[in-house]
Design a protein around this motif. Structure first.
Motif, PDB file in Angstrom:
ATOM      1  N   ASN A 169       0.827  -1.202   0.000  1.00 55.70           N
ATOM      2  CA  ASN A 169       0.000   0.000   0.000  1.00 55.70           C
ATOM      3  C   ASN A 169       0.864   1.256   0.000  1.00 55.70           C
ATOM      4  O   ASN A 169       2.048   1.213   0.373  1.00 55.70           O
ATOM      5  CB  ASN A 169      -0.923  -0.010   1.220  1.00 55.70           C
ATOM      6  N   SER A 192       3.614   2.270   2.834  1.00 58.31           N
ATOM      7  CA  SER A 192       4.076   1.074   3.543  1.00 58.31           C
ATOM      8  C   SER A 192       5.596   0.999   3.643  1.00 58.31           C
ATOM      9  O   SER A 192       6.122   0.202   4.410  1.00 58.31           O
ATOM     10  CB  SER A 192       3.534  -0.193   2.883  1.00 58.31           C
ATOM     11  N   LYS A 200      -2.858  -1.550   8.632  1.00 57.21           N
ATOM     12  CA  LYS A 200      -3.435  -0.333   8.051  1.00 57.21           C
ATOM     13  C   LYS A 200      -3.182   0.892   8.930  1.00 57.21           C
ATOM     14  O   LYS A 200      -2.828   1.962   8.421  1.00 57.21           O
ATOM     15  CB  LYS A 200      -4.937  -0.543   7.840  1.00 57.21           C
ATOM     16  N   HIS A 201      -3.350   0.776  10.247  1.00 57.21           N
ATOM     17  CA  HIS A 201      -3.161   1.928  11.129  1.00 57.21           C
ATOM     18  C   HIS A 201      -1.721   2.445  11.064  1.00 57.21           C
ATOM     19  O   HIS A 201      -1.483   3.653  11.076  1.00 57.21           O
ATOM     20  CB  HIS A 201      -3.553   1.594  12.573  1.00 57.21           C
ATOM     21  N   MET A 217      -1.201   4.194   7.567  1.00 63.04           N
ATOM     22  CA  MET A 217      -1.864   5.502   7.496  1.00 63.04           C
ATOM     23  C   MET A 217      -1.128   6.544   8.337  1.00 63.04           C
ATOM     24  O   MET A 217      -0.994   7.691   7.927  1.00 63.04           O
ATOM     25  CB  MET A 217      -3.325   5.378   7.938  1.00 63.04           C
ATOM     26  N   TRP A 246      -6.345   4.594   2.287  1.00 66.89           N
ATOM     27  CA  TRP A 246      -7.294   4.010   3.238  1.00 66.89           C
ATOM     28  C   TRP A 246      -8.178   2.975   2.533  1.00 66.89           C
ATOM     29  O   TRP A 246      -8.360   1.864   3.014  1.00 66.89           O
ATOM     30  CB  TRP A 246      -8.145   5.108   3.865  1.00 66.89           C
ATOM     31  N   HIS A 265      -6.185  -0.350   0.860  1.00 67.56           N
ATOM     32  CA  HIS A 265      -5.469  -1.306   1.703  1.00 67.56           C
ATOM     33  C   HIS A 265      -5.989  -2.741   1.513  1.00 67.56           C
ATOM     34  O   HIS A 265      -5.211  -3.664   1.270  1.00 67.56           O
ATOM     35  CB  HIS A 265      -5.543  -0.888   3.170  1.00 67.56           C
ATOM     36  N   ARG A 270      -4.214  -6.136  -0.322  1.00 65.58           N
ATOM     37  CA  ARG A 270      -4.090  -7.397   0.403  1.00 65.58           C
ATOM     38  C   ARG A 270      -4.684  -8.542  -0.419  1.00 65.58           C
ATOM     39  O   ARG A 270      -4.061  -9.587  -0.568  1.00 65.58           O
ATOM     40  CB  ARG A 270      -4.770  -7.298   1.764  1.00 65.58           C
TER      41      ARG A 270
END
Length: 182
Positions: A17, A20, A97-98, A101, A141, A144, A148
């Motif tokens: 993403n 990342s 993800k958190h 971001m 957002w 993501h 995956r």
């Protein structure tokens, strides 16, 4: 428990993403190995955030990837049909993800503040980054889960069994991978 990662081959791409750490990892691997780093974003974008046409992108990437060894970063998407046959290793940064971001927000603010040039003279300005439909933040957002699914499918596809597939899911794994890198 850490079981070690396979050593990557000579034609490596780092995917994941936005935010990342693809570029950071790809550049570090290229530097450690003494091979060229190839920016897919540079192949994609002209000045003024104008996307190159597909034929030009394919020409630029296949020429650059004709070398014996290199490391690239960037997601495959519509380029997978001509990039995957050129690879021997895919490294997937599948970070939470958190975390992605948080890193992306900090990076976007820094780039807008410093007016850092990214490639082809392009910069991430305040308006483009925070008040635009093309903002990278909502894109990342929403993308993501898509990334995956895409890379889980790629890693499970027997048609690509010849590829070394390395999935890194935590910053600690990324650090360990770099320590173990020959």
């Amino acid at each position: 428990m850490y079981e070690g990662f396979p050593q990557p081959g000579n034609r490596i791409t780092v995917v994941g993403n936005c935010g990342s750490g693809k570029t950071t990892l790809a550049r570090a691997i290229a530097q450690r190995r003494g091979v060229p780093y190839l920016s897919v974003d540079e192949a994609l974008w002209k000045p003024g955030w104008v996307m190159r046409d597909d034929d030009e992108v394919q020409r630029r990437l296949t020429e650059a990837m004709a070398a014996d060894a290199w490391v690239s970063d960037g997601n495959l998407g519509s380029r997978s049909h001509y990039v995957l046959p050129l690879l021997d290793t895919v490294i997937w940064l599948d970070l939470p993800k958190h975390l992605v971001m948080r890193r992306l927000l900090a990076r976007t603010v820094r780039r807008a503040w410093t007016k850092e040039e990214l490639f082809s003279g392009n910069r991430e300005g305040w308006r483009h980054s925070f008040a635009s439909k093309e903002s990278i933040l909502p894109y990342a957002w929403n993308a993501h889960a898509m990334y995956r699914r895409r890379y889980e499918a790629l890693f499970a596809d027997p048609d690509y069994a010849h590829l070394k597939r390395i999935r890194l899911t935590t910053p600690r794994q990324v650090e360990q991978f770099m320590r173990d890198l020959a």
